[in-house]
Design a protein around this motif. Structure first.
Motif: not given
Length: 203
Positions: A178-203
């Motif tokens: 139901x929320x409206x969220x800004x889309x991450x611009x393509x230029x802000x992709x980090x080409x490695x695995x950032x294995x820190x911080x929040x993970x995906x939400x498992x519904x």
């Protein structure tokens, strides 16, 4: 004797109450605060059915190698633009600058933004917005990317700033469509695995 009994009873009640109160879930203060907000029905983005069984958000293990110092190159005379979102809403932003840093031996550059709507809000006027995706996106972390808040007051006199990828959060859209969220611009992709911080939400 009666006074002793009354005091003992009060101490027992306090002890029972403190034991019955569940501690906040999370390894760090940041995680605990985020979990507390998501558990609070008055402000949580979670759907009612998810809130009922909510025990805490999933995070990668805290990793100090994902705390870096970035050099800010401010963008002069940046135009105001409409940022794309998950809906037809088009919030106004300006590019605040470029952040240059090394992560896992790689040179990384991310663009950081300033919400023009937030400038009118005393509570959020000092916030800068840093969205990013990485090679965990759509796998271990949310496909739409993750966000990091940066404060204007965190920028040092030499235009350096500490970025802590352990302190990231998901767009509300990861929890509720139901929320409206800004889309991450393509230029802000980090080409490695950032294995820190929040993970995906498992519904």
């Amino acid at each position: 004797m009666k006074k002793i009994i009354v005091v003992f009873t009060l101490l027992l009640m306090i002890s029972c109450n403190s034991q019955g109160k569940r501690p906040l879930v999370g390894v760090t203060e940041y995680q605990q605060k985020l979990n507390a907000n998501y558990k609070d029905a008055s402000i949580s983005p979670l759907k009612k059915r998810d809130l009922k069984k909510f025990k805490g958000l999933d995070f990668f293990p805290v990793d100090s190698t994902f705390i870096v110092t970035a050099k800010l190159i401010r963008t002069a005379n940046a135009p105001t633009f409409e940022m794309a979102t998950t809906t037809d809403r088009k919030p106004l932003y300006k590019e605040f600058g470029k952040l240059n840093f090394k992560l896992k031996g790689k040179d990384i550059q991310l663009t950081i933004y300033q919400s023009q709507d937030d400038l009118r809000d005393e509570k959020y006027k000092d916030y800068l917005f840093l969205p990013f995706t990485d090679n965990t996106s759509a796998d271990q972390s949310y496909g739409g990317g993750r966000y990091m808040d940066v404060m204007l007051t965190d920028i040092k006199k030499d235009d350096t700033i500490e970025l802590n990828f352990n302190n990231t959060y998901n767009p509300y859209c990861a929890y509720n469509d139901k929320y409206s969220c800004p889309l991450t611009p393509r230029k802000n992709h980090i080409d490695l695995e950032v294995t820190a911080g929040i993970k995906d939400f498992k519904k």
